[in-house]
Design a protein around this motif. Sequence first.
Motif, PDB file in Angstrom:
ATOM      1  N   PRO A 127      -1.029  28.816  16.587  1.00  0.00           N
ATOM      2  CA  PRO A 127      -0.289  27.500  16.533  1.00  0.00           C
ATOM      3  C   PRO A 127      -0.893  26.988  15.223  1.00  0.00           C
ATOM      4  O   PRO A 127      -2.093  27.015  15.145  1.00  0.00           O
ATOM      5  CB  PRO A 127      -0.361  26.948  17.785  1.00  0.00           C
ATOM      6  CG  PRO A 127      -1.651  27.199  18.229  1.00  0.00           C
ATOM      7  CD  PRO A 127      -1.819  28.665  17.936  1.00  0.00           C
ATOM      8  N   VAL A 128      -0.176  25.889  14.825  1.00  0.00           N
ATOM      9  CA  VAL A 128      -0.747  25.063  13.507  1.00  0.00           C
ATOM     10  C   VAL A 128      -0.732  23.583  13.954  1.00  0.00           C
ATOM     11  O   VAL A 128       0.309  22.969  14.639  1.00  0.00           O
ATOM     12  CB  VAL A 128       0.308  25.156  12.163  1.00  0.00           C
ATOM     13  CG1 VAL A 128      -0.350  23.895  11.151  1.00  0.00           C
ATOM     14  CG2 VAL A 128       0.232  26.414  11.871  1.00  0.00           C
ATOM     15  N   VAL A 163      -5.610  26.275  12.816  1.00  0.00           N
ATOM     16  CA  VAL A 163      -4.180  26.868  12.646  1.00  0.00           C
ATOM     17  C   VAL A 163      -4.724  28.374  13.385  1.00  0.00           C
ATOM     18  O   VAL A 163      -4.052  29.537  13.231  1.00  0.00           O
ATOM     19  CB  VAL A 163      -3.949  27.588  11.246  1.00  0.00           C
ATOM     20  CG1 VAL A 163      -3.581  26.557  10.239  1.00  0.00           C
ATOM     21  CG2 VAL A 163      -5.261  28.410  10.490  1.00  0.00           C
ATOM     22  N   PRO A 164      -5.423  28.594  14.499  1.00  0.00           N
ATOM     23  CA  PRO A 164      -5.983  27.244  15.128  1.00  0.00           C
ATOM     24  C   PRO A 164      -7.233  27.157  14.895  1.00  0.00           C
ATOM     25  O   PRO A 164      -8.160  26.018  15.419  1.00  0.00           O
ATOM     26  CB  PRO A 164      -5.725  27.447  16.749  1.00  0.00           C
ATOM     27  CG  PRO A 164      -5.779  29.147  16.861  1.00  0.00           C
ATOM     28  CD  PRO A 164      -5.262  29.591  15.585  1.00  0.00           C
ATOM     29  N   ASN A 270       7.457  21.400  13.068  1.00  0.00           N
ATOM     30  CA  ASN A 270       6.493  22.570  13.456  1.00  0.00           C
ATOM     31  C   ASN A 270       6.396  23.749  12.640  1.00  0.00           C
ATOM     32  O   ASN A 270       7.486  24.167  12.042  1.00  0.00           O
ATOM     33  CB  ASN A 270       6.840  23.021  14.720  1.00  0.00           C
ATOM     34  CG  ASN A 270       6.779  21.851  15.989  1.00  0.00           C
ATOM     35  OD1 ASN A 270       5.927  21.267  15.807  1.00  0.00           O
ATOM     36  ND2 ASN A 270       7.694  21.920  16.687  1.00  0.00           N
ATOM     37  N   TYR A 271       5.072  24.297  12.379  1.00  0.00           N
ATOM     38  CA  TYR A 271       4.928  25.339  11.455  1.00  0.00           C
ATOM     39  C   TYR A 271       4.424  26.872  11.936  1.00  0.00           C
ATOM     40  O   TYR A 271       3.674  26.632  12.719  1.00  0.00           O
ATOM     41  CB  TYR A 271       3.974  24.935  10.276  1.00  0.00           C
ATOM     42  CG  TYR A 271       4.658  23.822   9.401  1.00  0.00           C
ATOM     43  CD1 TYR A 271       5.322  23.619   8.476  1.00  0.00           C
ATOM     44  CD2 TYR A 271       3.962  22.447   9.851  1.00  0.00           C
ATOM     45  CE1 TYR A 271       5.912  22.791   7.838  1.00  0.00           C
ATOM     46  CE2 TYR A 271       4.507  21.216   9.317  1.00  0.00           C
ATOM     47  CZ  TYR A 271       5.440  21.493   8.063  1.00  0.00           C
ATOM     48  OH  TYR A 271       5.887  20.424   7.263  1.00  0.00           O
ATOM     49  N   ARG A 272       4.961  27.905  11.505  1.00  0.00           N
ATOM     50  CA  ARG A 272       4.046  29.089  11.930  1.00  0.00           C
ATOM     51  C   ARG A 272       4.312  29.668  10.384  1.00  0.00           C
ATOM     52  O   ARG A 272       5.185  29.419   9.574  1.00  0.00           O
ATOM     53  CB  ARG A 272       5.211  29.825  12.556  1.00  0.00           C
ATOM     54  CG  ARG A 272       4.634  30.939  13.234  1.00  0.00           C
ATOM     55  CD  ARG A 272       5.499  31.710  14.091  1.00  0.00           C
ATOM     56  NE  ARG A 272       6.181  32.684  13.102  1.00  0.00           N
ATOM     57  CZ  ARG A 272       7.477  32.975  13.100  1.00  0.00           C
ATOM     58  NH1 ARG A 272       8.485  32.258  13.836  1.00  0.00           N
ATOM     59  NH2 ARG A 272       8.046  33.760  12.142  1.00  0.00           N
ATOM     60  N   ILE A 273       3.224  30.570   9.948  1.00  0.00           N
ATOM     61  CA  ILE A 273       2.953  31.444   8.683  1.00  0.00           C
ATOM     62  C   ILE A 273       2.834  32.549   9.171  1.00  0.00           C
ATOM     63  O   ILE A 273       2.261  33.095   9.960  1.00  0.00           O
ATOM     64  CB  ILE A 273       1.715  30.539   8.130  1.00  0.00           C
ATOM     65  CG1 ILE A 273       1.961  28.978   8.184  1.00  0.00           C
ATOM     66  CG2 ILE A 273       1.459  31.142   6.610  1.00  0.00           C
ATOM     67  CD1 ILE A 273       0.402  28.548   8.121  1.00  0.00           C
TER      68      ILE A 273
END
Length: 328
Positions: A127-128, A163-164, A270-273
Amino acid sequence: MKIKLTKCHGSGNDFLIIDEISNSYTFTEEERANLAIAFCNRSTELGADGILFVMPSKQADARMRVFNADGSEASMCGNGIRCVARYVCELLNVEEAVIETMKANLEVKNEADIFPNIPTYLVEISPVSFQTKDLPLHVGKETLLNEKIESLHPNLEFTALAVPNPHLITIVDKATIESSVQEEISSYVNGPNELFPDGVNVSFVSILDKGSIYVRTYERGVGFTNACGTAMSASSLVSILNGFNKSGDYIEVYNNGGKVRCYVHENDGNYRIDLIGNATYVYEAFVETDLEKPADFVLLEKAMEEQEAIHYSKLQDAAQAYINEKLV
Ligand SMILES: N[C@@H](CCC[C@H](N)C(=O)O)C(=O)O
């Protein structure tokens, strides 16, 4: 005891994989930390930025634990998990897998080669969080987005995110990248200090062009590395938040060990990379070691992966030429 090691790298950020799925090794927590300190020592015949323990998992296809060269454990490693992705996919003979990490189960998959003959994997970075408590960063604010920290530098503006694992990022020019400022700040925040009690990975980022950035990272628990996968992912997101790139576009991230590609997914803030890059094997080795005195290990065998090195050096040359042209 005899231990099998697989040396691998993602963007020149190199690791020793210890496979606890195929081998019946049992280590105490102290032994894992001591193995990392002993085997990662660059003045020995091994040397690496960290150890990746690949372990059985009850909730995923495998579990990864990351130990930095100083013996500290990290919650995540972006370049490392690409190496683990390759290792686990080849071990289980699958194209995609889920890897349990300290804070999340992450999806990984084999991807089209980022450069000819370079085994490439896509790994999920999440998670970010921008909450300072998640790094932790003690700065009297819930978030730190493009803000000065006077005790670190009078002018630079920093963004902090997890991130985390924790990252402190600033966008700078070439002269600042080449100065001693990054080393000074990084040494301070990774020593005893009140801002970052657990230390932090510190990245200086330069915008090279639309869709391409350069990232140099001083890693907590290691020092300057060729690249840091979670830092490149976090820096891509920061470049978007600063209007240099857009989510939904691929970002080419250049580093001192090569380059990767990042893709930021945004959903309601919310972000995911996705981090996409090489997973290159360097050698396979066997060492004999006494777990009480791991620094006295004896290297028994080392089988080099010559072809992988030759292919990777072409990617590195192309990446370095691009950095030389664009980092001005
Ligand atoms: N090299 C890694 C990050 C390894 C852990 C880091 N040093 C930390 O302590 O958080 C990467 O590629 O992400």
